[in-house]
Each structure stands twice: as C-alpha cells, then as structure tokens.
Design a protein around this motif. Structure first.
Motif, mmCIF file in Angstrom:
data_model
loop_
_atom_site.group_PDB
_atom_site.id
_atom_site.type_symbol
_atom_site.label_atom_id
_atom_site.label_comp_id
_atom_site.label_asym_id
_atom_site.label_seq_id
_atom_site.Cartn_x
_atom_site.Cartn_y
_atom_site.Cartn_z
ATOM 1 N N VAL A 14 0.836 -1.213 0.000
ATOM 2 C CA VAL A 14 0.000 0.000 0.000
ATOM 3 C C VAL A 14 0.871 1.264 0.000
ATOM 4 O O VAL A 14 0.667 2.168 -0.805
ATOM 5 N N GLY A 15 1.869 1.307 0.906
ATOM 6 C CA GLY A 15 2.671 2.523 1.091
ATOM 7 C C GLY A 15 3.412 2.957 -0.169
ATOM 8 O O GLY A 15 3.430 4.136 -0.516
ATOM 9 N N ILE A 16 4.056 1.985 -0.864
ATOM 10 C CA ILE A 16 4.724 2.349 -2.123
ATOM 11 C C ILE A 16 4.017 1.738 -3.339
ATOM 12 O O ILE A 16 4.355 2.063 -4.477
ATOM 13 N N LEU A 62 22.882 5.387 -6.336
ATOM 14 C CA LEU A 62 22.748 6.129 -5.077
ATOM 15 C C LEU A 62 21.476 6.953 -5.196
ATOM 16 O O LEU A 62 21.192 7.506 -6.265
ATOM 17 N N VAL A 63 20.720 7.011 -4.138
ATOM 18 C CA VAL A 63 19.455 7.725 -4.242
ATOM 19 C C VAL A 63 19.109 8.386 -2.918
ATOM 20 O O VAL A 63 19.365 7.835 -1.846
ATOM 21 N N ASP A 64 18.594 9.602 -3.025
ATOM 22 C CA ASP A 64 17.961 10.242 -1.880
ATOM 23 C C ASP A 64 16.468 10.221 -2.215
ATOM 24 O O ASP A 64 15.961 11.110 -2.908
ATOM 25 N N GLY A 65 15.794 9.169 -1.766
ATOM 26 C CA GLY A 65 14.429 8.894 -2.198
ATOM 27 C C GLY A 65 13.463 10.015 -1.908
ATOM 28 O O GLY A 65 12.618 10.350 -2.750
ATOM 29 N N HIS A 66 13.579 10.616 -0.743
ATOM 30 C CA HIS A 66 12.622 11.669 -0.390
ATOM 31 C C HIS A 66 12.898 12.934 -1.204
ATOM 32 O O HIS A 66 11.967 13.598 -1.667
ATOM 33 N N GLU A 67 14.172 13.229 -1.434
ATOM 34 C CA GLU A 67 14.550 14.345 -2.307
ATOM 35 C C GLU A 67 14.016 14.096 -3.734
ATOM 36 O O GLU A 67 13.567 15.008 -4.424
ATOM 37 N N GLN A 110 6.916 5.584 -13.158
ATOM 38 C CA GLN A 110 6.542 4.970 -11.875
ATOM 39 C C GLN A 110 7.728 4.263 -11.231
ATOM 40 O O GLN A 110 7.885 3.046 -11.386
ATOM 41 N N PRO A 111 8.589 4.983 -10.500
ATOM 42 C CA PRO A 111 9.665 4.304 -9.767
ATOM 43 C C PRO A 111 9.062 3.343 -8.745
ATOM 44 O O PRO A 111 9.678 2.338 -8.390
ATOM 45 N N PHE A 112 7.872 3.670 -8.283
ATOM 46 C CA PHE A 112 6.987 2.784 -7.516
ATOM 47 C C PHE A 112 5.600 3.345 -7.818
ATOM 48 O O PHE A 112 5.454 4.545 -8.063
ATOM 49 N N GLY A 159 8.187 -3.787 -10.955
ATOM 50 C CA GLY A 159 9.059 -2.887 -10.202
ATOM 51 C C GLY A 159 9.569 -1.772 -11.088
ATOM 52 O O GLY A 159 9.047 -1.550 -12.192
ATOM 53 N N ASN A 160 10.585 -1.069 -10.617
ATOM 54 C CA ASN A 160 11.096 0.066 -11.382
ATOM 55 C C ASN A 160 11.921 -0.414 -12.567
ATOM 56 O O ASN A 160 12.959 -1.050 -12.396
ATOM 57 N N SER A 161 11.455 -0.106 -13.750
ATOM 58 C CA SER A 161 12.200 -0.478 -14.957
ATOM 59 C C SER A 161 12.824 0.769 -15.582
ATOM 60 O O SER A 161 13.164 0.761 -16.760
ATOM 61 N N GLY A 208 13.159 11.869 -15.343
ATOM 62 C CA GLY A 208 14.460 11.230 -15.146
ATOM 63 C C GLY A 208 15.245 12.018 -14.127
ATOM 64 O O GLY A 208 15.485 13.217 -14.310
ATOM 65 N N SER A 209 15.627 11.363 -13.051
ATOM 66 C CA SER A 209 16.324 12.046 -11.960
ATOM 67 C C SER A 209 17.517 12.831 -12.474
ATOM 68 O O SER A 209 18.140 12.472 -13.461
ATOM 69 N N GLY A 210 17.796 13.856 -11.725
ATOM 70 C CA GLY A 210 19.010 14.593 -12.089
ATOM 71 C C GLY A 210 18.896 16.073 -12.389
ATOM 72 O O GLY A 210 19.825 16.785 -12.163
HETATM 73 N N1 COA Z 1 1.158 0.324 5.749
HETATM 74 C C1 COA Z 1 0.845 1.206 4.781
HETATM 75 N N2 COA Z 1 1.657 2.244 4.418
HETATM 76 C C2 COA Z 1 2.821 2.371 5.066
HETATM 77 C C3 COA Z 1 3.197 1.488 6.111
HETATM 78 C C4 COA Z 1 2.304 0.420 6.438
HETATM 79 N N3 COA Z 1 2.607 -0.451 7.393
HETATM 80 N N4 COA Z 1 4.413 1.874 6.572
HETATM 81 C C5 COA Z 1 4.779 2.970 5.847
HETATM 82 N N5 COA Z 1 3.817 3.264 4.940
HETATM 83 C C6 COA Z 1 3.834 4.326 3.941
HETATM 84 C C7 COA Z 1 4.394 5.653 4.413
HETATM 85 O O1 COA Z 1 3.424 6.411 5.108
HETATM 86 C C8 COA Z 1 4.818 6.273 3.108
HETATM 87 O O2 COA Z 1 3.699 6.787 2.430
HETATM 88 P P1 COA Z 1 3.656 8.339 1.960
HETATM 89 O O3 COA Z 1 4.856 8.553 1.081
HETATM 90 O O4 COA Z 1 2.390 8.427 1.189
HETATM 91 O O5 COA Z 1 3.712 9.135 3.205
HETATM 92 C C9 COA Z 1 5.297 5.079 2.275
HETATM 93 O O6 COA Z 1 4.740 3.926 2.904
HETATM 94 C C10 COA Z 1 6.809 4.930 2.228
HETATM 95 O O7 COA Z 1 7.306 5.007 3.523
HETATM 96 P P2 COA Z 1 8.676 5.743 3.849
HETATM 97 O O8 COA Z 1 8.892 5.696 5.296
HETATM 98 O O9 COA Z 1 8.711 7.066 3.157
HETATM 99 O O10 COA Z 1 9.664 4.702 3.132
HETATM 100 P P3 COA Z 1 11.213 4.743 2.889
HETATM 101 O O11 COA Z 1 11.906 5.746 3.721
HETATM 102 O O12 COA Z 1 11.629 3.321 2.963
HETATM 103 O O13 COA Z 1 11.361 5.251 1.370
HETATM 104 C C11 COA Z 1 11.208 5.330 -0.987
HETATM 105 C C12 COA Z 1 10.515 4.886 0.320
HETATM 106 C C13 COA Z 1 10.250 5.081 -2.136
HETATM 107 C C14 COA Z 1 11.526 6.806 -0.929
HETATM 108 C C15 COA Z 1 12.494 4.459 -1.156
HETATM 109 O O14 COA Z 1 12.120 3.136 -1.406
HETATM 110 C C16 COA Z 1 13.387 4.936 -2.277
HETATM 111 O O15 COA Z 1 14.228 5.792 -2.071
HETATM 112 N N6 COA Z 1 13.259 4.356 -3.508
HETATM 113 C C17 COA Z 1 13.980 4.803 -4.670
HETATM 114 C C18 COA Z 1 13.143 5.781 -5.436
HETATM 115 C C19 COA Z 1 13.834 6.170 -6.694
HETATM 116 O O16 COA Z 1 14.419 5.352 -7.362
HETATM 117 N N7 COA Z 1 13.784 7.435 -7.075
HETATM 118 C C20 COA Z 1 14.477 7.877 -8.258
HETATM 119 C C21 COA Z 1 13.739 7.662 -9.485
HETATM 120 S S1 COA Z 1 12.309 8.656 -9.673
#
Ligand code: COA
Length: 391
Positions: A39-41, A199-204, A238-240, A279-281, A311-313
């Motif tokens: 659900v979360g991702i 390397l990734v800063d996912g939240h960024e 859709q990275p997720f 997954g992420n392709s 595309g990141s960057g």
């Molecule tokens: N049930 C349901 N949802 C849940 C949960 C549970 N038990 N636990 C956590 N969640 C939710 C969180 O609330 C969050 O949702 P939100 O973003 O809507 O607030 C989501 O799940 C992810 O949780 P978070 O704590 O942010 O996860 P994380 O710190 O592990 O990071 C990513 C998730 C996606 C940022 C990380 O997997 C990542 O960096 N992936 C790479 C992304 C990438 O490649 N980006 C570059 C290309 S665009």
C-alpha cells in the motif's frame, strides 16, 4: 503544401526477466510490515535478472516480436535508452542490432538521462520520421534497476525492456506536437561510473519529481497544450506505483482541481498493472504504464492520454498522445501477460546471491551459468567482450 502525417507509436512490445521476488518475501526477511510495500509504495513484486540476462538480452527479447511482425526494411535508426549501461563506449543497441539481424544500412545510438532517456528517443524518432515518413525508428528502453541490499531503495528495484516502433500513421498512439519540458540540476539519484548500484535520496527524489511535474505543466500550457480535462488517462513514470498518485494529486492541486481519492484514481488505476509486479524499470516505466493502460482500459479510441516522463538529475517532459481507431487489434496483451506470469519466484537467499553476483573484470574466459529460458542470453565474457547467444 506537403501533408504532415500523424506520427507516433505503431507497435509496443515488452519483456521482463526470468525471476521475480515478491515483496512479501522481502518484508519477511527485513521485518517490514508488508503493507508498507503493498500500500505505502504500491508494489507487489519485482523482476530480478538471471545471471545470463542483461539490458541487451531484455531489449532483444522485447524487440524481436516487432521485427517478426513488421520486418526491418524500413528501420534505419535504432535508439537504445538506458541508465544501466554495460559499456562506456559501445551502444548496447549495436548488440541488439546484431542479435536481430537488422540491416547494416542503419544508425544505432545509446541515450542516457536517467529514466527520461526513452522519451528523448521517442521525440528524436518523431523528428526523423517527419523528415522521411517512409522510415521507421526502433526505440528501445531497457534497464536493470539495482539498489544496495538492505537500503530503502531495495524495495523499488525491477527490470524490463520496452520496444517501440515509431512510424507515420501509427496503429496505436499519435504523439502530438506540444511538449512541456523541464530541467533542474538536482542530486536525487545518480550512479558514478565505478558503481553497480545507484545512489538515491528517495525523499529528495519525490520532491524533485513533483517540482518537475509543475515545471512541465507550466511549459506545456505555454506551448499551447491541452486542458487537463481533455485527458482520459495519465501515464506517469513509476519508480513505484504510488509515485504516480503523488504526482497526479500534485498536478490536480497545481491546476486548481479537487485532489480526493476518486479524482486521483481516475485515469491512473489502469496504468499501474505492469509496474506493480515488475518494479522500477527506469526508462521503460512510463511505456509499461502505456501498455497497461491500452490493455486494461475500456475503449480509448480517439481519446487523449497524457505522458509524464521523469528522469532524476533531472529532466522531465509532459506530452500528449491520441489513441488510434482499431488499436486493440495490434496489442500484445497475451504475450505481455505471459512474460510476467512465466517468471520463476525466488526465495530470499537465491535473490541475495544473484544480487551480490558481479561479472569478473580480469579479461579471461568466463562462461555464464545458463539460467534464463528466454530467446537471448549472455553466454560468456571473453577478453573483456560480452558474448551473446540467440536460441
Ligand atoms: N502500511 C501502509 N503504508 C505504510 C506502512 C504500512 N505499514 N508503513 C509505511 N507506509 C507508507 C508511508 O506512510 C509512506 O507513504 P507516503 O509517502 O504516502 O507518506 C510510504 O509507505 C513509504 O514510507 P517511507 O517511510 O517514506 O519509506 P522509505 O523511507 O523506505 O522510502 C522510498 C521509500 C520510495 C523513498 C524508497 O524506497 C526509495 O528511495 N526508492 C527509490 C526511489 C527512486 O528510485 N527514485 C528515483 C527515481 S524517480
């Protein structure tokens, strides 16, 4: 005055890996509540490449059915988009060109800008076809996404290839002219040449993606693009899969629309079927969203679809396509579903072993274990050369 033909995607074929790791297995290993993944991702499972699969074997597997259906006579250009490149000099597309027996009278090139590369390829292809509408361009997006074990990014790995045949009078989708483009120098995701895993800063990255959505929409509007209401569906990178919902809600809000659950789901829920289980392709992701949409939605004939390629960057582009009458006769739904269903499920230990595998760099002869049941495989490394085999 010369007539400008409609140009766009004439055929689309996807391929994915031999193996799959369910997120439930990853969750059981690392003690995460599986709800965070499901659900979360928004991810159920991820494709994992066999030892003898790589971006070339995936790309050739995706493109072979296109050549089988249309022949290669009119293909004078092959564009290979990837961000998990296997060579700093030679285009992975040249191996594919050889494996598929394409004519020597062709140009082949590799493009890179994180997950955006295939969209650059599509736009360049449209330019070439506009110059000579008798030509067709094979655009291939192929990536194996790999993050560190036990890192937050691990749950957002995956692998797939999508091959697009770009032509005049396309059977699937005509790509419209206005494009909204956006570039910003951000360090949300990168992979230095000496590293296997990104390397990734996912939240960024989420913030940077949302900023790009705004930038693209603003430019798209200034370029005379459509109104948001015109679109029947939205194909996002859709990275997720949850990222598509975040992006869409952001766009709805930015354009003054309601952002409730129902609104956000409209035009999105049919775009996530493949990304959810693959997954992420990377470069292929936005075109997997298109495949999912065309195969799962009710009749879309004549309807407009929005594409948001990020595309990141970072570089991003928003553009529109209109769906061609009769498109359903040209879809490859059964083959695509088979590609997903035929994958063998890995247990955690087997996945970890594959993840930790790296190719030897000493230049001697190394046969690669035979694992894939696919039509192409990486058979060996010999004298620093990759030796591929068609079955
Ligand atoms: N049930 C349901 N949802 C849940 C949960 C549970 N038990 N636990 C956590 N969640 C939710 C969180 O609330 C969050 O949702 P939100 O973003 O809507 O607030 C989501 O799940 C992810 O949780 P978070 O704590 O942010 O996860 P994380 O710190 O592990 O990071 C990513 C998730 C996606 C940022 C990380 O997997 C990542 O960096 N992936 C790479 C992304 C990438 O490649 N980006 C570059 C290309 S665009």
């Amino acid at each position: 005055m010369s007539h400008t033909p409609a140009i766009g995607i004439h055929d689309l074929s996807l391929a994915t890996t031999e193996f799959v790791l369910p997120h439930a297995t990853l969750a059981a290993h690392n003690g995460t509540d599986v709800g965070k993944y499901h659900v979360g991702i928004g991810q159920r499972s991820m494709s994992v490449a066999a030892a003898d699969e790589d971006i070339v074997t995936l790309a050739a597997t995706a493109a072979a059915p296109i050549i089988a259906r249309h022949g290669s006579d009119r293909i004078r250009t092959v564009v290979f988009a990837t961000e998990s490149s296997i060579d700093q000099a030679k285009s992975a597309g040249v191996y594919v060109h050889s494996l598929l027996g394409l004519p020597s009278a062709s140009r082949v090139v590799e493009l890179k800008q994180a997950c955006y590369g295939a969209t650059a390829g599509l736009q360049f292809a449209i330019g070439l076809v506009r110059r000579d509408p008798t030509q067709r361009v094979l655009v291939i997006a192929s990536d194996v996404s790999k993050y560190e074990l036990d890192s937050p990014g691990e749950a957002t790995q995956g692998a797939a290839a999508v091959a697009l045949l770009v032509s005049a009078d396309p059977a699937l989708v005509t790509i419209e002219d206005p494009s909204g483009v956006f570039t910003a120098d951000v360090m949300d995701f990168w992979r230095p040449n000496y590293r296997d895993a990104a390397l990734v800063d996912g939240h960024e990255s989420i913030t940077a993606y949302l900023q790009a959505v705004e930038g693209c929409w603003k430019d798209y509007t200034e370029q005379g693009g459509r109104e948001l209401e015109d679109f029947a569906a939205f194909c996002y990178h859709q990275p997720f899969t949850k990222m598509a919902y975040k992006a869409h809600r952001h766009l709805l809000n930015y354009t003054g629309h309601a952002t409730d659950e129902d609104q956000a789901r409209k035009g999105l829920e049919q775009t996530t079927a493949y990304n959810n289980v693959i997954g992420n392709s990377y470069t292929a992701s936005v075109y997997l969203a298109l495949a999912s949409l065309l195969e799962n939605a009710d009749d879309l004939t004549g309807r407009a679809i929005a594409f948001l390629s990020y595309g990141s960057g970072s570089v991003a582009e928003l553009f529109a396509g209109t769906v061609t009458p009769g498109y359903r006769d040209h879809l490859r739904t059964d083959a695509h579903q088979h590609a997903v269903k035929r994958r063998t499920e890995l247990d955690y230990a087997a996945y970890r072993e594959l993840h930790q595998r790296s190719l030897p760099t000493d230049g001697s002869d190394h046969p690669i274990p035979e694992q894939t049941g696919g039509p192409f495989r990486l058979a060996a490394l010999r004298g620093h050369k990759r030796i591929y085999e068609a079955r």
